[in-house]
Structures are given as structure tokens and as C-alpha cells.
Design a protein around this motif. Structure first.
Motif, PDB file in Angstrom:
ATOM      1  N   ALA A 154      68.778  -7.688  51.225  1.00 40.44           N
ATOM      2  CA  ALA A 154      68.431  -6.432  51.687  1.00 40.44           C
ATOM      3  C   ALA A 154      67.129  -5.941  51.112  1.00 40.44           C
ATOM      4  CB  ALA A 154      69.376  -5.314  51.543  1.00 40.44           C
ATOM      5  N   LYS A 166      61.523  -5.579  56.559  1.00 36.60           N
ATOM      6  CA  LYS A 166      62.724  -5.582  55.587  1.00 36.60           C
ATOM      7  C   LYS A 166      64.008  -5.400  56.402  1.00 36.60           C
ATOM      8  CE  LYS A 166      63.740  -3.330  51.356  1.00 36.60           C
ATOM      9  NZ  LYS A 166      63.467  -2.295  50.226  1.00 36.60           N
ATOM     10  N   THR A 170      68.173  -4.447  57.128  1.00 37.38           N
ATOM     11  CA  THR A 170      69.156  -3.442  56.546  1.00 37.38           C
ATOM     12  C   THR A 170      69.998  -4.461  55.776  1.00 37.38           C
ATOM     13  OG1 THR A 170      70.218  -3.592  58.456  1.00 37.38           O
ATOM     14  CG2 THR A 170      68.590  -1.908  58.320  1.00 37.38           C
ATOM     15  N   GLN A 171      70.837  -3.714  55.108  1.00 42.48           N
ATOM     16  CA  GLN A 171      71.925  -4.148  54.352  1.00 42.48           C
ATOM     17  C   GLN A 171      73.113  -4.801  55.460  1.00 42.48           C
ATOM     18  OE1 GLN A 171      73.887  -1.510  51.712  1.00 42.48           O
ATOM     19  NE2 GLN A 171      72.584  -2.409  50.154  1.00 42.48           N
ATOM     20  N   ARG A 201      72.334  -5.970  58.418  1.00 43.31           N
ATOM     21  CA  ARG A 201      71.887  -7.322  59.052  1.00 43.31           C
ATOM     22  C   ARG A 201      71.993  -8.257  57.980  1.00 43.31           C
ATOM     23  NH1 ARG A 201      69.145  -8.423  63.708  1.00 43.31           N
ATOM     24  NH2 ARG A 201      68.954  -6.162  63.920  1.00 43.31           N
TER      25      ARG A 201
END
Length: 165
Positions: A69, A90, A92-93, A95
Motif C-alpha cells: 500500500a 498507488k 489501496t490496502q 487491493r
């Protein structure tokens, strides 16, 4: 600002993968020590062994999700590799968590295949290494040369210098 989405070569990604394994040995060692100490485990033959496996799965998940992340694990910084979304941004957590779960395709198929046969350690290693090679080579058939678990997770690996703080 446009981000170049160059895919690192297979050899560099695999070198990073091996280096990540070396670093994870320390993470898993510490987590196992912590679990054994707090759980007062006194024997290798312990009924809580499945709990240790679950604990390690969670600890490794926290490690990977947090670092992904933020863009890079420690090994990825060394090998100038970064994980991003399909759009180059970037992840996400959530993903990163999906990528973590899907990345177990590196290990689960060979381990499930050998489990009913009670093979020796050497035979298991050979089968696992064979699967790792096959899975890595399959990335050559992806349009951007990505590993398939990345494609499924909506992520990709790119060449990138270590991110600054």
C-alpha cells in the motif's frame, strides 16, 4: 507527470522474490518465536500448530499489505521494483490484500498436489521449484509480461527507484 510503466525483467523480479523470501525468514522466525513464547509452546508436536499457521498467514499479510500500500517492500526497494494499480497509481490496502491472497497461487497448487502422497522433503522441494518456474514463465504470455496474480488483482510491477519518505 507521467509515470513510465516499464515492467522489470523476469530475472530481476525473481531475484527480488528470492530476496523477499530471505527477509521473510526473519519475519516468520520472529513471529513464530512470539507465538511460541506467548502461547507457552513447549513442543514441536503441539495441537495449536494450525493456529501458528494462521498467525503466520496474518503476520505475512500485514507485512505485505502495509508495504504494498506504500508502494514497495524492502526487497522491492533493493531491486527497484514497485507495485502499482493498472493505472500506474498507488494501490489501496484492499487491493494490496487482494494481491496478497492471490499471490498464494505461487505456493498452494504444488503443496495441495503433494499433500496426499507423503513425499520426502527433497521431492516436495523439486515439485515446488518446478511449479515456481512454470508460474514465472507463464508471465511471458501476459500482454505486459506481468505475473497472472497481479493481472487478477488489478496490480502490476514496474521499474521504479526507491520511494522517498
Amino acid at each position: 507527470m507521467t509515470i513510465a510503466l516499464d515492467t522489470p525483467g523476469l530475472w530481476r523480479r525473481m531475484a527480488c522474490w528470492v530476496y523477499e523470501g530471505i527477509l521473510l525468514f526473519a519475519v516468520a522466525f520472529f513471529a513464530t518465536w512470539l507465538f511460541s513464547t506467548l502461547g507457552q509452546v513447549r513442543s514441536g508436536i503441539d495441537p495449536r500448530r494450525p493456529l501458528l499457521s494462521l498467525f503466520l498467514f496474518v503476520v505475512l499479510g500485514v507485512y505485505f499489505v502495509w508495504f504494498w500500500a506504500h508502494g514497495q517492500t524492502l526487497a522491492m526497494k533493493t531491486w527497484n521494483i514497485r507495485v502499482v494499480g493498472r493505472d500506474g497509481k498507488k494501490i489501496t490496502q484492499l487491493r494490496a490484500l487482494g494481491r496478497y491472497v492471490l499471490s498464494w497461487v505461487w505456493f498452494l497448487p504444488p503443496l495441495l498436489a503433494v499433500s496426499p502422497f507423503h513425499l520426502s522433503g527433497g521431492e516436495i522441494v523439486v515439485i515446488c521449484l518446478g511449479w515456481f518456474a512454470v508460474w514465472a514463465i507463464l508471465s511471458r504470455f501476459h500482454p505486459q509480461q506481468q505475473f497472472w496474480h497481479d493481472a487478477w488483482a488489478g496490480t502490476r510491477l514496474i521499474t521504479s527507484a526507491p520511494l522517498s519518505r
